[in-house]
Enzyme design. Structure first.
Site, mmCIF file in Angstrom:
data_model
loop_
_atom_site.group_PDB
_atom_site.id
_atom_site.type_symbol
_atom_site.label_atom_id
_atom_site.label_comp_id
_atom_site.label_asym_id
_atom_site.label_seq_id
_atom_site.Cartn_x
_atom_site.Cartn_y
_atom_site.Cartn_z
ATOM 1 N N ASP A 1 12.485 -1.357 -0.705
ATOM 2 C CA ASP A 1 12.217 -2.086 -1.729
ATOM 3 C C ASP A 1 13.664 -2.818 -2.219
ATOM 4 O OD1 ASP A 1 10.325 -3.039 -3.995
ATOM 5 O OD2 ASP A 1 12.166 -2.220 -5.110
ATOM 6 N N THR B 1 13.308 -9.153 -1.908
ATOM 7 C CA THR B 1 13.949 -9.180 -0.696
ATOM 8 C C THR B 1 13.840 -10.861 -0.036
ATOM 9 O OG1 THR B 1 13.493 -6.986 -0.170
ATOM 10 C CG2 THR B 1 14.404 -8.490 1.583
ATOM 11 N N ASP C 1 4.930 -2.741 -7.140
ATOM 12 C CA ASP C 1 4.703 -4.014 -6.287
ATOM 13 C C ASP C 1 3.162 -4.415 -6.297
ATOM 14 O OD1 ASP C 1 7.538 -4.153 -6.064
ATOM 15 O OD2 ASP C 1 7.568 -3.460 -3.794
#
Length: 539
Positions: free
Chosen positions: A64, A98, A389
């Site tokens: 993550d 990311t 998430d």
């Protein structure tokens, strides 16, 4: 620099470290690219994990991006700005951290190459702003509207987020929990994931034992076996203070003339304590949750009043109880009133030997608990990040009703549209727009690389297939270019648009800096031994 009378004119504090011009820009771009390179290998369903070890020796295994960057001790100011991208992306969209960081690094890398050919940073800033506006417009037109009540589609969204996070074996099960939780807490089309969904973890069992609980579950039990294990229409008092009988300390100064006087004083203390306990009972409360110590003397009175009572409840559990039941956190027991109590339809300890209490049925809240099970703390911690998430991406689709095909399809669509748009722009801004398109294609490029596929062939195939199939994306198992909608690989529109906004804004901020003043680290000045605090006589 010479000043009046040939005296040196000092403008900048000499203790500051100053970097100007292209040197400052190159340094800032290099630090931003370094941060992006750290998380780049974690991007995509087959991204690698990072092992993070803190100073206490605690280990975190994750891919993550937000967690990795948050745990890193980053010093460079520009690198810290890039870390802020991840935090903003996490806050606004819940996923895609990311992607935002990698895109920002790619934008700056492309900009640096153009600057070396003579393009001014101001031109790049203008071109990037134009490209951002166009990219967002293309994404909105490209997005597909979905029904928020389409349970199957929401589960696909959750599954896409879960894939690649070490929990695929239970992906369908976790995705269903996410969607069920979102439906349970929905109110007038809005979803409050952070306040209305509680994540609890227990080591033991497997990921498939993870379940959704209607209400709140806390690892506490009634403190006396004669206290009720089930209370309907519970009136709850939340005490954020010690409920103890404070006897007179042996160091306290108390002037008495006889033993009877001391005994009388102690009896008065007990009487005052009984009055304080009675204040809680008189409010009509039939359940007491205390965050601190509660002694046996207090338990006796609560038991006699047929009340449920427990102590040393975690602060986060106290806050959740306050939010859900409407109870106020009481720090001064003498000021408690019936208005401070919260309400729940049921408090229940299902198994007499189970150290777990369930609180269910609230008036104004829809709190649900996801109880995560796993074979170790590392597993449960990782699944917690997975839920964080997945819940937020399902929330985004539920509220917005917009999705885009995954597997790099949306990035190729935007990149091709930007190249067509660039051909209509006069001036050097055209170069910046083309660079922006190449930076967006960095995402499918990195995903293909992390899957072990040939990057050049993958991009060529994606571009070629996309001309006829608008939803064409990369199959991470075979390397083929297939229709992502047919495969059920979709992403929330909000995640994609926010990633572009965050990456573009941070790149523009870095490009506008041409002078950097940084204070040097200075050690504390030496002092004489007799003034050293370690040498003081503390007796």
């Amino acid at each position: 620099m010479a000043g009046y009378g040939n005296q040196p004119l000092i403008i900048v504090d000499p203790s500051k470290q100053r970097t100007t011009g292209k040197d400052a820009l190159s340094m800032n771009i290099a630090s931003a690219k370094a941060v992006a390179s750290i998380v780049k290998t974690t991007l995509g369903p087959k991204g690698m994990d990072k092992m993070l070890v803190n100073i206490m020796g605690d280990i975190t295994l994750t891919n993550d991006g937000a967690t990795i960057l948050d745990e890193m001790d980053i010093e460079h100011p520009t690198a810290k700005m890039i870390v802020e991208i991840a935090k903003t992306q996490e806050k606004m969209a819940g996923d895609g951290t990311t992607s935002a960081v990698v895109m920002a690094g790619a934008l700056l890398d492309k900009a640096q190459k153009l600057i070396e050919t003579g393009v001014h940073p101001t031109v790049l800033v203008k071109g990037y702003a134009m490209a951002t506006e166009k990219a967002l417009s293309v994404l909105n037109d490209y997005a597909i509207t979905v029904d928020k009540n389409d349970n199957e589609m929401l589960e696909k969204i959750a599954n896409t987020s879960i894939t690649g996070k070490a929990s695929e074996m239970a992906g369908d099960h976790l995705a269903k929990i996410c969607v069920d939780a979102i439906y349970a807490i929905e109110y007038e089309g809005q979803v409050n994931v952070d306040d209305d969904i509680v994540i609890a973890k227990e080591v033991g069992g497997t990921i498939h034992d993870t379940k959704l609980i209607n209400g709140i579950s806390i690892r506490k039990e009634a403190l006396h076996n004669e206290m009720p294990r089930r209370i309907e229409n519970a009136k709850i008092a939340l005490i954020d203070a010690e409920i103890t009988f404070s006897q007179t300390s042996t160091n306290s100064k108390l002037q008495v003339d006889s033993a009877d006087q001391l005994a009388s004083f102690k009896e008065q203390e007990k009487a005052n304590f009984r009055v304080m306990i009675q204040k809680i009972i008189d409010t009509g409360a039939n359940a007491v949750f205390c965050s601190k110590k509660m002694d046996d003397y207090a338990l006796h009175f609560f038991k006699e009043a047929n009340m449920y009572a427990t102590r040393r409840v975690k602060d986060e559990d106290m806050n959740v109880l306050s939010h859900s039941t409407g109870a106020a956190l009481i720090r001064n027991i003498n000021e408690i009133t019936s208005d401070d109590l919260g309400f729940a339809e049921l408090i229940e300890q299902e198994d007499e030997h189970e150290e777990k209490t369930y609180i269910k049925g609230f008036k104004d809240a829809r709190t649900m608990t996801i109880l995560i099970k796993g074979g170790s703390e590392h597993v449960t911690d990782n699944i917690e990040r997975v839920f964080d998430d997945a819940l937020h991406v399902v929330k985004a689709v539920y509220e917005d009703g917009k999705i885009v095909p995954g597997g790099g399809a949306s990035e190729i669509e935007v990149a091709q549209a930007l190249r067509n748009y660039a051909s209509s722009i006069e001036g050097r801004e055209q170069l910046a727009i083309i660079a922006f398109a190449e930076a967006i294609e960095e995402l499918p490029r990195v995903i293909a690389e992390n899957c072990g596929f040939d990057v050049i062939d993958t991009l060529i195939n994606l571009r070629a297939k996309h001309n006829t199939v608008k939803n064409a994306g990369l199959d991470i198992d075979t390397g083929d270019v297939v229709d992502m909608l047919e495969r059920g690989i979709v992403d929330p529109l909000r995640v994609k648009t926010q990633a572009i906004k965050s990456a573009s804004e941070s790149a523009i901020l870095v490009l506008r800096v041409d002078d950097m003043l940084r204070a040097r680290e200075q050690s504390m000045m030496d002092v004489a031994p007799e003034h050293n605090p370690h040498n003081y006589d503390m007796a």
